[in-house]
Design a protein around this motif. Structure first.
Motif, mmCIF file in Angstrom:
data_model
loop_
_atom_site.group_PDB
_atom_site.id
_atom_site.type_symbol
_atom_site.label_atom_id
_atom_site.label_comp_id
_atom_site.label_asym_id
_atom_site.label_seq_id
_atom_site.Cartn_x
_atom_site.Cartn_y
_atom_site.Cartn_z
ATOM 1 N N THR A 15 6.052 9.692 1.765
ATOM 2 C CA THR A 15 5.307 8.591 1.364
ATOM 3 C C THR A 15 5.868 7.084 1.448
ATOM 4 O OG1 THR A 15 4.559 10.108 -0.644
ATOM 5 C CG2 THR A 15 4.465 7.268 -0.921
ATOM 6 N N ALA A 20 0.926 -1.884 7.416
ATOM 7 C CA ALA A 20 0.080 -0.474 7.559
ATOM 8 C C ALA A 20 -1.162 -0.738 8.498
ATOM 9 C CB ALA A 20 -0.175 0.153 6.151
ATOM 10 N N VAL A 25 0.860 -1.298 0.023
ATOM 11 C CA VAL A 25 0.044 0.073 0.007
ATOM 12 C C VAL A 25 0.848 1.306 -0.023
ATOM 13 C CG1 VAL A 25 -2.173 -1.171 1.002
ATOM 14 C CG2 VAL A 25 -0.259 0.187 2.260
ATOM 15 N N PHE A 26 0.372 2.347 -0.706
ATOM 16 C CA PHE A 26 1.066 3.767 -0.616
ATOM 17 C C PHE A 26 0.355 4.317 0.635
ATOM 18 C CE2 PHE A 26 2.103 2.151 -4.736
ATOM 19 C CZ PHE A 26 3.215 2.848 -5.066
ATOM 20 N N THR A 27 0.972 4.936 1.485
ATOM 21 C CA THR A 27 0.319 5.777 2.662
ATOM 22 C C THR A 27 1.369 6.930 2.920
ATOM 23 O OG1 THR A 27 -0.318 5.635 4.830
ATOM 24 C CG2 THR A 27 1.559 4.553 4.538
ATOM 25 N N THR A 28 1.217 7.760 3.616
ATOM 26 C CA THR A 28 2.120 8.956 3.849
ATOM 27 C C THR A 28 2.094 9.187 5.465
ATOM 28 O OG1 THR A 28 2.383 11.303 3.170
ATOM 29 C CG2 THR A 28 0.325 10.825 3.661
ATOM 30 N N TYR A 39 -4.837 4.177 3.825
ATOM 31 C CA TYR A 39 -4.316 3.920 2.356
ATOM 32 C C TYR A 39 -5.627 3.694 1.541
ATOM 33 C CZ TYR A 39 -4.637 -0.848 3.605
ATOM 34 O OH TYR A 39 -5.043 -2.254 4.149
ATOM 35 N N ASP A 40 -5.701 3.819 0.224
ATOM 36 C CA ASP A 40 -6.800 3.514 -0.442
ATOM 37 C C ASP A 40 -6.090 2.858 -1.797
ATOM 38 O OD1 ASP A 40 -5.671 5.842 -1.847
ATOM 39 O OD2 ASP A 40 -7.427 7.158 -1.322
ATOM 40 N N TYR A 41 -5.401 2.246 -1.823
ATOM 41 C CA TYR A 41 -4.812 1.603 -3.161
ATOM 42 C C TYR A 41 -4.009 0.510 -2.687
ATOM 43 C CZ TYR A 41 -1.979 0.808 -7.562
ATOM 44 O OH TYR A 41 -1.475 0.358 -8.596
#
Length: 132
Positions: free
Chosen positions: A49, A57, A24-27, A64-66
């Motif tokens: 990121t 995560a 996942v991509f998160t920040t 995250y959403d992806y």
């Protein structure tokens, strides 16, 4: 330890490999939280990121959403090589597969929708075969 520069050779030898897991991509602000070991980090003015395993995560409470599958192109590509990213992204785009590319020193890494990761690998193997 120079990487390959010739596009034809890169395409024929790319050997896409799907890494196990969901990513996942998160920040975050600051560094990664405890228990999160990112496979990619990108520093942006808005935050850091992280691309990390979904389980890490989730455990850290990161949003995250992806959700992505992580494909590594096993060919050692030169950082100054021209056209590999365009050829790979174009092939996937033609099939409607989004692709987020990260270049490492030795290899290029693609993050594609998790549910289409096997399809993306098949598309890239077909591109390699057609490039021979």
């Amino acid at each position: 330890m120079n990487g390959e520069r010739d596009l034809g050779t890169l395409l024929r030898a790319m050997r896409p490999e799907l890494n196990p897991g969901r990513y996942v991509f998160t920040t975050v602000r600051g560094g990664p939280p405890a228990g999160v070991t990112p496979v990619v980090t990108v520093a942006e003015p808005e935050g850091l990121t992280l691309v990390a395993r979904a389980e890490e995560a989730d455990a850290a409470g990161l949003g995250y959403d992806y959700v992505a599958g992580w494909i590594t192109l096993r060919v050692h590509s030169a950082l100054e090589a021209v056209g590999l990213t365009a050829a790979v992204a174009g092939e996937l785009a033609a099939a409607g597969v989004s692709c987020n590319v990260v270049a490492g020193y030795y290899h290029d890494h693609l993050f594609v929708p998790y549910e289409r990761a096997d399809e993306a690998v098949a598309l890239l193997l077909d591109l390699a075969r057609r490039s021979a």
